[in-house]
Design an enzyme around this catalytic site. Structure first.
Site, PDB file in Angstrom:
ATOM      1  N   GLU A  22       0.970  -1.263  -0.384  1.00 39.71           N
ATOM      2  CA  GLU A  22       0.109   0.401  -0.147  1.00 39.71           C
ATOM      3  C   GLU A  22       1.365   1.449   0.095  1.00 39.71           C
ATOM      4  O   GLU A  22       2.013   1.505   1.097  1.00 39.71           O
ATOM      5  CB  GLU A  22      -0.959   0.082   1.140  1.00 39.71           C
ATOM      6  CG  GLU A  22      -1.464   1.086   1.454  1.00 39.71           C
ATOM      7  CD  GLU A  22      -2.508   0.897   3.391  1.00 39.71           C
ATOM      8  OE1 GLU A  22      -1.983   0.795   3.904  1.00 39.71           O
ATOM      9  OE2 GLU A  22      -3.281   2.298   2.907  1.00 39.71           O
ATOM     10  N   ASN A  33      -7.166   5.695  -2.042  1.00 42.26           N
ATOM     11  CA  ASN A  33      -5.841   5.040  -1.691  1.00 42.26           C
ATOM     12  C   ASN A  33      -6.308   3.578  -2.707  1.00 42.26           C
ATOM     13  O   ASN A  33      -7.281   2.839  -2.723  1.00 42.26           O
ATOM     14  CB  ASN A  33      -6.582   4.563  -0.126  1.00 42.26           C
ATOM     15  CG  ASN A  33      -4.813   4.072   0.591  1.00 42.26           C
ATOM     16  OD1 ASN A  33      -4.350   2.935  -0.388  1.00 42.26           O
ATOM     17  ND2 ASN A  33      -4.794   3.685   1.362  1.00 42.26           N
ATOM     18  N   LYS A  61      -9.729   1.438  -2.094  1.00 41.12           N
ATOM     19  CA  LYS A  61     -10.049   1.242  -0.770  1.00 41.12           C
ATOM     20  C   LYS A  61     -11.408   1.435   0.016  1.00 41.12           C
ATOM     21  O   LYS A  61     -11.614   2.703  -0.370  1.00 41.12           O
ATOM     22  CB  LYS A  61      -8.698   1.377  -0.228  1.00 41.12           C
ATOM     23  CG  LYS A  61      -8.364   1.541   1.582  1.00 41.12           C
ATOM     24  CD  LYS A  61      -7.222   1.647   2.690  1.00 41.12           C
ATOM     25  CE  LYS A  61      -7.029   1.499   3.475  1.00 41.12           C
ATOM     26  NZ  LYS A  61      -6.487   1.553   4.390  1.00 41.12           N
ATOM     27  N   GLU A  70      -6.176   8.743   7.404  1.00 41.80           N
ATOM     28  CA  GLU A  70      -7.036   8.531   5.979  1.00 41.80           C
ATOM     29  C   GLU A  70      -8.043   8.925   5.971  1.00 41.80           C
ATOM     30  O   GLU A  70      -8.659   8.626   5.193  1.00 41.80           O
ATOM     31  CB  GLU A  70      -6.611   6.452   5.708  1.00 41.80           C
ATOM     32  CG  GLU A  70      -5.131   6.530   5.862  1.00 41.80           C
ATOM     33  CD  GLU A  70      -5.540   4.935   5.964  1.00 41.80           C
ATOM     34  OE1 GLU A  70      -6.212   4.352   4.664  1.00 41.80           O
ATOM     35  OE2 GLU A  70      -5.018   3.974   6.237  1.00 41.80           O
ATOM     36  N   CYS A  99      -5.290  -2.879   3.193  1.00 44.47           N
ATOM     37  CA  CYS A  99      -4.632  -3.225   4.791  1.00 44.47           C
ATOM     38  C   CYS A  99      -5.736  -2.616   5.476  1.00 44.47           C
ATOM     39  O   CYS A  99      -5.484  -4.220   6.164  1.00 44.47           O
ATOM     40  CB  CYS A  99      -4.204  -1.715   4.855  1.00 44.47           C
ATOM     41  SG  CYS A  99      -2.930  -1.528   5.799  1.00 44.47           S
ATOM     42  N   ASN A 133       0.398  -0.715   5.324  1.00 41.56           N
ATOM     43  CA  ASN A 133       0.964   0.041   6.262  1.00 41.56           C
ATOM     44  C   ASN A 133       1.045   0.693   7.650  1.00 41.56           C
ATOM     45  O   ASN A 133      -0.494   0.910   7.869  1.00 41.56           O
ATOM     46  CB  ASN A 133       1.123   1.817   5.883  1.00 41.56           C
ATOM     47  CG  ASN A 133       1.998   2.073   4.741  1.00 41.56           C
ATOM     48  OD1 ASN A 133       2.621   2.467   4.600  1.00 41.56           O
ATOM     49  ND2 ASN A 133       1.333   0.855   3.623  1.00 41.56           N
TER      50      ASN A 133
END
Ligand code: CDT
Length: 313
Positions: free
Chosen positions: A47, A107, A124, A143, A169, A194
């Site tokens: 990611e 993302n 994502k 995020e 993730c 991450n």
């Protein structure tokens, strides 16, 4: 006939703020070359593989962070990766931040076939952390400020001789992510991550980060009869320790390869996609055994409710 796919999980060590895209792409090319030497059909990068994990900082004006986002893929900085992968006949999966033409921030992971064709770009779905600045934290996990959650859901694509899905993730912690792909006959799920070791809302979880990573990836693989490839950006990035432990999981739930370091490291496994059927056609024969008529709450409700009825005891 077995359908063998040799997959490389290309873990990255930290990318610091001052590292340029060009420097990072050189690291990706080194890992890709190692993948070629080891016979990989596909190399999976983590990611946000082109930049530092920038949601650890908050900026009042989000446009100050625009330089962390790609505006197109491939682009000038990543074209050498696309060119070299095509020359070598290796596919790849690359995570990065995307600022699209309509100003939306995502993302994403892009999956590229061995001939250079872009198969899909996954956005994502589960965006963790917080939206507002939390100045008392040792670092931010903003995020939800930097990325929109995708409404597209979890696709599965016919690629690499099998059925390939993607997640990113935090998606890996939610069983629904795997199951939606399981219901599309997924045979290999590619997941970059991450994961800071320090979980600010509940530090008692810090020591369990590695355990929880294995727990969710192995469970998701087993319960859906699929290979899962989890790829970290780990190590100490801008002072924040990130989990390594990249791993390749078989449809049995067993770990067949795992990274030993928290640095740039390629792990490789020869994956028999036909192994998936041993689980999909037996214990996890969805068509025979699932009870979707009993699972309505999973899609009808978001948060948990209290049980109805009297309080006993
Ligand atoms: N990148 C990412 O999704 N990380 C989250 C961190 C925990 S939530 C602050 C994860 O699920 O690993």
């Amino acid at each position: 006939m077995t359908r063998m796919l040799t997959v490389g999980a290309a873990q990255l060590g930290p990318i610091q703020k001052e590292h340029t895209r060009e420097e990072v792409v050189q690291r990706l090319l080194t890992l890709l070359a190692q993948g070629a030497e080891r016979g990989c059909d596909i190399v999976v990068f983590p990611e946000l593989a082109l930049t530092t994990f920038f949601p650890r900082w908050f900026v009042e004006d989000i446009s100050e962070a625009d330089h962390y986002y790609e505006r197109s893929m491939p682009n000038e900085a990543t074209q050498p990766l696309f060119d070299e992968a095509k020359r070598l006949g290796i596919g790849f999966c690359l995570g990065y931040a995307l600022l699209d033409d309509d100003g939306h921030r995502w993302n994403v992971q892009t999956l590229v076939e061995r001939d250079g064709t872009i198969v899909a770009t996954y956005r994502k779905c589960h965006i963790p952390g917080h939206q507002e600045h939390q100045p008392d934290r040792p670092f931010q996990h903003a995020e939800r400020y930097y990325f929109e959650p995708s409404d597209e859901g979890f696709g599965v694509w016919k690629a690499f001789g099998g059925n390939v899905g993607m997640m990113i993730c935090n998606d890996r912690r939610w069983p629904e992510s795997y199951r939606v792909m399981g219901l599309q006959s997924v045979e290999m799920i590619l997941c970059g991550y991450n994961t800071p070791i320090h979980y600010v809302p509940d530090p008692s979880q810090d020591i369990l980060q590695g355990f929880h990573n294995s727990l969710v990836l192995q469970s998701g693989a087993y319960q859906n009869g699929t290979w899962v490839v989890g790829v970290a950006k780990g190590g100490v990035e801008e002072g924040v320790i990130g989990l390594g432990q990249s791993c390749i999981i078989a449809p049995s739930g067993q770990i067949v390869a795992q990274a030993l370091t928290t640095d740039d490291e390629l792990i490789v496994a020869n994956c028999d996609l036909d192994w998936c059927a041993r689980y999909k056609d037996t214990l996890f024969d969805f068509d025979l055994y699932r009870r979707p008529e009993l699972y309505g709450r999973i899609t009808e409700q978001r948060g948990a409710v209290q049980p109805e009825g009297p309080q006993y005891g």
